[in-house]
Design a protein around this motif. Structure first.
Motif, short mmCIF file in Angstrom:
data_model
loop_
_atom_site.label_atom_id
_atom_site.label_comp_id
_atom_site.label_asym_id
_atom_site.label_seq_id
_atom_site.Cartn_x
_atom_site.Cartn_y
_atom_site.Cartn_z
N PRO A 59 -7.24 -36.66 -78.66
CA PRO A 59 -5.98 -37.09 -78.03
C PRO A 59 -6.20 -37.73 -76.65
O PRO A 59 -5.38 -38.53 -76.22
N THR A 60 -7.29 -37.35 -75.98
CA THR A 60 -7.58 -38.00 -74.70
C THR A 60 -8.91 -38.72 -74.85
O THR A 60 -9.97 -38.10 -74.89
N ALA A 61 -8.83 -40.04 -75.00
CA ALA A 61 -10.05 -40.82 -75.27
C ALA A 61 -10.19 -41.94 -74.25
O ALA A 61 -9.30 -42.76 -74.11
N TRP A 62 -11.28 -41.92 -73.54
CA TRP A 62 -11.57 -43.00 -72.60
C TRP A 62 -12.66 -43.89 -73.17
O TRP A 62 -13.64 -43.40 -73.73
N PHE A 63 -12.51 -45.19 -72.99
CA PHE A 63 -13.55 -46.13 -73.42
C PHE A 63 -13.93 -46.97 -72.21
O PHE A 63 -13.06 -47.53 -71.55
N ILE A 64 -15.22 -47.08 -71.93
CA ILE A 64 -15.63 -47.97 -70.84
C ILE A 64 -16.85 -48.79 -71.27
O ILE A 64 -17.64 -48.36 -72.11
N ASP A 65 -16.98 -49.97 -70.70
CA ASP A 65 -18.12 -50.83 -71.04
C ASP A 65 -19.25 -50.57 -70.02
O ASP A 65 -19.61 -51.46 -69.24
N ALA A 66 -19.79 -49.36 -70.08
CA ALA A 66 -20.77 -48.95 -69.07
C ALA A 66 -22.02 -49.84 -69.08
O ALA A 66 -22.53 -50.19 -68.02
N THR A 67 -22.51 -50.17 -70.29
CA THR A 67 -23.75 -50.96 -70.34
C THR A 67 -23.53 -52.35 -69.73
O THR A 67 -24.37 -52.84 -68.97
N ASP A 68 -22.40 -52.99 -70.06
CA ASP A 68 -22.13 -54.33 -69.51
C ASP A 68 -22.05 -54.29 -67.98
O ASP A 68 -22.56 -55.17 -67.30
N GLN A 69 -21.41 -53.25 -67.48
CA GLN A 69 -21.33 -53.09 -66.02
C GLN A 69 -22.73 -52.88 -65.43
O GLN A 69 -23.05 -53.39 -64.37
N ALA A 70 -23.55 -52.12 -66.17
CA ALA A 70 -24.91 -51.84 -65.69
C ALA A 70 -25.77 -53.09 -65.68
O ALA A 70 -26.58 -53.29 -64.77
N ILE A 71 -25.57 -53.93 -66.69
CA ILE A 71 -26.32 -55.20 -66.73
C ILE A 71 -25.99 -56.01 -65.48
O ILE A 71 -26.87 -56.61 -64.86
N LYS A 72 -24.70 -55.99 -65.09
CA LYS A 72 -24.29 -56.71 -63.87
C LYS A 72 -25.01 -56.14 -62.66
O LYS A 72 -25.29 -56.85 -61.70
N LEU A 73 -25.30 -54.83 -62.70
CA LEU A 73 -26.03 -54.21 -61.58
C LEU A 73 -27.53 -54.47 -61.66
O LEU A 73 -28.28 -54.12 -60.75
N GLY A 74 -27.96 -55.04 -62.76
CA GLY A 74 -29.37 -55.43 -62.86
C GLY A 74 -30.21 -54.58 -63.79
O GLY A 74 -31.38 -54.91 -64.02
N ASN A 75 -29.68 -53.49 -64.36
CA ASN A 75 -30.49 -52.68 -65.25
C ASN A 75 -29.59 -51.89 -66.21
O ASN A 75 -28.85 -51.01 -65.79
N PRO A 76 -29.68 -52.21 -67.53
CA PRO A 76 -28.79 -51.56 -68.49
C PRO A 76 -28.90 -50.03 -68.51
O PRO A 76 -27.94 -49.35 -68.88
N VAL A 77 -30.06 -49.50 -68.09
CA VAL A 77 -30.25 -48.05 -68.10
C VAL A 77 -29.26 -47.35 -67.15
O VAL A 77 -28.90 -46.18 -67.34
N LEU A 78 -28.76 -48.08 -66.15
CA LEU A 78 -27.80 -47.50 -65.22
C LEU A 78 -26.46 -47.17 -65.90
O LEU A 78 -25.60 -46.52 -65.31
N GLY A 79 -26.31 -47.61 -67.16
CA GLY A 79 -25.12 -47.26 -67.93
C GLY A 79 -24.87 -45.75 -67.92
O GLY A 79 -23.73 -45.29 -67.85
#
Lengths: 215, 645
Positions: A136-156
């Motif tokens: 019933p409480t579901a959050w979705f975020i594009d963590a990997t895409d944001q991390a790529i913007k920061l320079g490293n997908p692992v930061l997801g």
């Protein structure tokens, strides 16, 4: 004892993803943040060959009373954090219940059976619909895409931890995050990790009983 | 502050079971630690190696577990404290020496830690090592949580010195690789001087020669020791009881099953009906303690993983005392209450418990379960295991598979232990056809290679990793060479014990403590044995296949083909992309190519995916590590690689 009281004791959290995504690292950071607030924390996970490209899970139990089993009983998760979208459903099918909350990273990693064409990977819309149906409480975020913007997908991972802090569901504080990172990583990495944490935290605000899609 | 150097008593850290064991050893003042890497045991030695300088320890990754045990025993004979760590299969390797060591006795405190893997989460078996304790008459301790893992590891050294024999601490994956709160004690400040005394007469076990003979004398001494241990165990704080004075059902358990059982009792809310006796000292069992608790009720359930070790030993005690304690009904593995295969979890204990107590339990309400049947509910694709992007094993098996296809005589490959055990799966093109113990691939090949006399005309190959080569392949290879067995051994040399986390081995120039070490050259060793040796980079697919075909066609003797390329996860390669990869969409012909999507349907690298909308191959930028291998497999040359500037 923690400044945020636990909504349940033990509070049961599953961190899931695919081998190589840094699942173990994320669960270690979270657990070390929680233990700094005086809780008993029990973490169960599998390492080794089971990690190579397969589904991985860490079970984290938080309690003011004692340590608990490193495996959460079926149907008893309070929060499921998934670094990969279909893995959220895989875990919900075993550990889900009417009250479970979920935080899902929307970036897929295709199983080999999908790459080879033997299996189908559902669309992100279908995945979201199924997750929402089970949680019933579901959050979705594009963590990997944001991390790529920061320079490293692992930061997801770190963005996900920041997002969990933003939920206000557990005593996960920025100051503890900073100390834990300083304890475990070379100092030069602190700023980018803090930045990732803040991005995650700002993506989520406490909002009970809602489906919240910020991907 | 690191838990390894924190000397503040009572401070809590979150420790993995293996870290807790290492901390316990440091509090006991361990001097020497040895082992061979194996999941779930590796972090014990790794952790101790990290403070070898600071705590003045000698720590080594030995060639194999038997040698590791001998190295640790030498320290004990010189009156130092030593620890030897291994996974369950390592106990089999070390057992030959362990039998003799237990007969001979030890001097400085000596502890063997074995980490079993119920359910084979990271093993090719779910072997049970507790029986070694009974078989070899050695005291056995099993920690029931993380705090106990630390406390027990420390106390095991004291017990060992008290009885002058080796002590086994047995952990399992869900203790070793789980983490929890651990309160620290003080680090040991004791300094020890090493000297091996041998001048006393041969019957003297403390300052005479260290020997397992004369057997009659030593065996009698050993049995006196184990009797003394049973007495000590009667009073052990590691055996705990929670529950009513006269429970309806008494559950006896050990290890992580203690936590599962505690959880099950809590889930069912039967705290008033059930007593929980958790044993930390599981061989020899303390008879008086058991008699006391067995007397409290008629119904006994034993909760344990793998084999019914506790169950059988408790039943023997109950039979011996039947006159006084009365007849019991036992629930456990023998009556099917507890599964005999696979690891346990809280739900399996709940299932057994709710049947015996006739209580209901529902893990998931049916209303919730129904949601999985909704027509809109997605089918979650299975996630099969695979080699990592950039893994040299994918390239090696590609070439081995293709070479065998070209050879067309039904050749086959004997597999071995390491990530490359996945050579039997589709990610390894189903190439390997046997899988057993460390080094067994080459031993089996040595045997297959002698069957021409009986009409066998299939080419025989084996694979092994670089660490496995030193561990157990060398004797098998000597056997093959000496008996002129017609085989080809492919050494998948990825420069480290990769599967367990890059522990060094004798082929490398560094040891466990980070010191420079003389490396042993696998190629030279094989040449000295008399094998024909070739070396190649497996990323050169065509060259590798051609060389292999040439070697397979040779009619006689042992051929060794070393494929040398570092593991994609190794610290040296991890963040270094050699090539930028891209798909030339004009060249990729999609499903019309006639290659039948060789790149994705067969090659199956997670970094190379299929874009169904465009009907073209596609690089997954997040996962691709830029090894460049896939550019050699595309018949249309549509996969382009460009060196990273």
């Amino acid at each position: 004892m923690g400044k945020t009281q636990l909504s349940k004791d033990p509070y049961n959290m599953v961190v899931t993803g695919v081998g190589g995504q840094g699942n173990v690292m994320a669960s270690r950071v979270l657990s070390n943040m929680l233990i700094r607030n005086g809780y008993y924390v029990t973490v169960g996970e599998t390492f080794g060959a089971s990690q190579r490209g397969g589904s991985v899970m860490s079970h984290i139990r938080v309690s003011a009373q004692s340590v608990w089993s490193p495996q959460i009983p079926k149907g008893r998760a309070d929060l499921i954090v998934s670094l990969e979208p279909v893995e959220a459903i895989r875990v919900l099918e075993i550990y889900g219940n009417q009250k479970v909350k979920t935080l899902t990273n929307t970036r897929p990693i295709y199983p080999v059976g999908v790459i080879s064409g033997e299996l189908d990977y559902p669309s992100i819309e279908e995945i979201k619909a199924s997750v929402k149906n089970l949680s019933p409480t579901a959050w979705f975020i594009d963590a990997t895409d944001q991390a790529i913007k920061l320079g490293n997908p692992v930061l997801g991972n770190i963005i996900m931890i920041g997002a969990m802090s933003g939920m206000g569901e557990l005593p996960l504080y920025r100051e503890d995050f900073k100390e834990v990172i300083l304890d475990s990583l070379p100092e030069g990495n602190l700023n980018v990790n803090l930045k990732a944490f803040d991005i995650g935290a700002s993506m989520l605000r406490k909002q009970d009983g809602a489906v919240f899609d910020v991907s | 502050m690191s838990f390894l150097t924190d000397n503040r008593e009572g401070i809590q850290h979150l420790l993995m079971g293996n870290e807790a064991i290492a901390r316990g050893a440091l509090e006991a003042g361990v001097n020497v630690a040895s082992g061979y890497p194996g999941t779930p045991s590796s972090e014990i030695i790794e952790t101790l190696a990290r403070v070898s300088g600071e705590r003045n320890l000698y720590v080594e990754w030995s060639t194999n577990e038997k040698v590791a045990l001998e190295v640790a025993a030498a320290a004990s004979f010189a009156k130092l404290r030593s620890l030897c760590a291994m996974k369950q299969v390592g106990m089999n390797v070390a057992s030959d020496f362990l039998l003799h060591l237990a007969l001979c006795g030890t001097r400085g405190g000596m502890v063997v830690v074995t980490c079993d893997d119920p359910g084979a989460l990271s093993s090719s078996n779910e072997g049970e090592s507790r029986h070694f304790a009974r078989m070899f008459e050695i005291p056995l301790l099993e920690p029931g949580d993380f705090q106990e893992a630390k406390n027990m590891a420390k106390w095991a050294f004291e017990l060992s010195e008290e009885i002058r024999n080796v002590v086994i601490v047995r952990s399992v994956t869900r203790v070793s690789h789980a983490s929890g709160n651990v309160k620290l004690g003080r680090l040991s400040q004791t300094q020890r001087h090493a000297e091996f005394k041998y001048d006393d007469d041969a019957l003297e076990t403390y300052e005479g020669p260290a020997e397992s003979t004369p057997v009659g004398h030593k065996h009698t001494l050993q049995q006196e020791k184990i009797k003394k241990v049973a007495e000590i165990f009667e009073e052990s704080p590691f055996n705990t009881y929670h529950g009513p004075e006269k429970p309806e059902l008494l559950i006896i358990t050990s290890s992580v099953c203690n936590l599962y059982t505690k959880e099950a009792i809590n889930l069912l809310g039967v705290e008033e009906r059930v007593g929980l006796l958790k044993l930390g000292t599981t061989w020899p069992l303390p008879p008086k303690l058991l008699k006391r608790y067995l007397s409290t009720t008629d119904k006994i359930m034993i909760v344990e993983e793998v084999l019914p070790f506790l169950e059988e030993n408790i039943k023997i005690l109950a039979a011996e005392q039947a006159k006084e304690i009365g007849a019991k009904t036992f629930y456990g593995k023998n009556d099917g209450s507890i599964p005999s295969v696979g690891e346990l979890n809280p739900d399996l204990v709940v299932l057994a418990l709710s049947k015996i107590l006739s209580t209901g339990y529902m893990a998931m309400p049916s209303e919730y379960k129904k949601r999985f049947q909704d027509s809109s509910f997605v089918v979650v694709p299975d996630r099969g295991r695979t080699f990592c992007p950039g893994c040299p094993h994918r390239a090696s098996f590609w070439s081995i598979h293709n070479a065998l296809q070209m050879d067309n005589r039904k050749g086959f490959v004997c597999g071995d232990i390491g990530c490359y055990a996945m050579g039997r799966l589709s990610c390894g093109f189903n190439t390997t056809k046997t899988l057993h113990a460390m080094g067994s691939g080459t031993g089996l090949a040595s045997g297959f290679g002698k069957l021409a006399k009986f009409g066998m005309d299939q080419p025989v190959l084996a694979v092994c990793g670089d660490s496995t080569f030193f561990h157990a392949v060398m004797p098998a290879l000597v056997n093959a060479v000496h008996h002129n067995s017609n085989i080809t051994l492919v050494v998948l040399d990825n420069s480290g014990t990769a599967m367990t986390g890059f522990q060094p081995h004798p082929g490398l120039t560094v040891n466990a403590m980070g010191e420079e070490a003389p490396a042993i050259d696998i190629a030279k060793v094989c040449e000295a044995m008399g094998a024909v040796v070739e070396i190649r980079d497996p990323f050169d697919l065509e060259g590798t296949r051609n060389t292999l075909n040439r070697l397979i066609e040779k009619e006689e003797g042992v051929k060794v083909f070393i494929l040398r390329q570092g593991c994609a996860l190794s610290p040296e390669k991890r963040h270094a992309k050699e090539y930028d990869m891209r798909i030339d969409e004009a060249l990729c012909l999609g499903e019309d190519c006639g290659c039948n999507r060789l790149c994705t349907r067969i090659f199956q690298c997670p970094g190379l995916i299929w874009d169904r909308e465009k009907n073209r191959a596609m690089i997954d930028e997040v996962l691709c590590v830029g090894c460049g291998v896939c550019s050699s497999i595309c018949p249309a040359e549509a996969i382009k690689k460009e060196e990273v500037a």
